[in-house]
Write a protein that holds these residues in place. Sequence first.
Motif: not given
Length: 632
Positions: A155, A158, A160-162, A165, A229, A233
Amino acid sequence: MACMKLGSKNDAFQRKGQAWFCTTGLPSDITVEVGEMSFHLHKFPLLSRSAVLEKLIAEAEEGENGTVVTLDDLPGGSKTFELVAKFCYGVKLELTAANVVFLRCAAEHLEMTEDYGEGNLIHQTETFLNQVALKSWKDSLRALQSCDDIVSFADQLQITKRCVESLAVKANTDPNLFGWPVIERGGPMQSPGGSVLWNGISTGAIPKNSSSDWWYDDASTLSFHLYKRLISAMDARGMRAEIVSGSIAYYAKRYLPGLNRRQGSNDAGSRVGPSCLTSPPSEEEQKLLVEEIEQLLPVQKGLVSAKFLFGLLRTAMILRADPNCISHLEKRVGMQLDQANLEDLLIPNFSHSMETLYNVDCVERILEHFLAMDQAAGDASPCSIDDGQLMGSPSITPITMVAKLIDGYLAEVAPDINLKLPKFQALAAAVPEFARPLDDGLYRAIDIYLKSHPWLSESEREQLCRLMDCQKLSLEACTHAAQNERLPLRIIVQVLFFEQLQLRNSIAGCFLVSENLDGSRQLRGNMGGSNEGGWATAVRENQVLKVGMDSMRMRVSELEKECSTMRQEIENLGRVKGSSAWGNVSKKFGLGLKLKSQMCSAQEESVSNQSNGVSGKAEKVKAKRGKLKKNV
């Protein structure tokens, strides 16, 4: 799975028990301890690549066994440090979607920047992650799965976010637009003659069509906090709510075994999830999952099947989930009660304090939620009633479907001897009167309840029978009720009266149809129609009318016999004057006997007139048929 090769030297590492040794021929001058594993290495390759290791080596004191450095909280532990050490020595290794996240986090933790050598580990892992792993659905999914073990480190970077997404974009795009095999999860390519490209080369094959749920199974392999998550998204990117809800239902079926017990092969809303797991979650984990799933589901009606919602509600009750969760599920079920079937409503009673076999209270609450929603939506459209007759017949609306469903449920729970009369009455009376075009289903449920509860008093029986409207019983139901010994006498008399009323209206309707047929036949004759066609039509109509009249005569004869029997019984009771039996009967039914006698006389006169009318109409029809035959 895509990979990238790093290093060029042959593997010079050897493991012995809980220790790794570098077999370069030079003696080790440093020991790095990671967890329970020890690495006997050399200082220069390590400090030349990592700022952290350089600092630790400088600060470390020389001991009997040489310099010892301990790495606490290294992302990925000893397995990841083994790859880091090989990278520092230039040994061959493969960078894959399964290890890139661990190596990227470990490289950040050890500060392996470009200041410590060109093409250092941070640069290599970041390049592979952005240019290779995140370009593919399968590699993005594998990278996201690896984030589960080091989610805090991932996290911060970033990662996990990438990954989330990347998956959300790919799931929200039709895979057929990119050609096969962008999904990288299907079978072999089919149908030669297409223009699909693989690495820029035409394969001569076209992709198989993919439905919108192609990603359900892959997404269900994620842990719930990562899956949640991913769903958020997708929702933020505008994915259709029914697709998101279908994925949630699929995920729930995979990890809640109780949902698969009653799922049919054609369950609407999503495909049936896996029937078994290698390691099913514990009851506590399932309980938490049910509560999370309920909160994650969109609130719109019809996004998932009513069967799934009932299964989720049943599972929540078995696992004794939070009362708020159960209450919210009951409201969700109430919104779609018209889509349910009888099996869905048969929720067993899981409470030890309740004696009934099925949870009738839960069904009553669900019905209340449905009626409140239906009233708010303004869907209710009661039929007007005039002179004891239904002036309109309601179309098949949600509330009529629910009324039929509740009547079936009442018949199913009626044999339970522990079901108290007030509870049965409350559920039956909760359905509005206009929602039942016919009361046959309610009559059946009442009859079953009376048969299973023979100890009810006469007043309780009458109170129960008042739930149904004798005017809304079909002729078949009236015939059965007139001979039903379990019904109170007063109800039987009402049934007989309305049965004759319906029969009279049916006869009148039959005559009206016959007259209309005669008129239309004359009109067709005046317009120059074919005589042969008119004669054939007349023969068919005559046969239909004859069958109908024979049936009417038989029914009229039966009613005459019933009225004669009733009059004989009344006369027999009249001869017992002065006795206690007559006193009780006259006290209770004194006025009723007089009305019954008058009603029977009126009925006999009506039946006689109707019989004469039937004969007259028949003669009239015969005369017309003869005239038509003569003309032919």
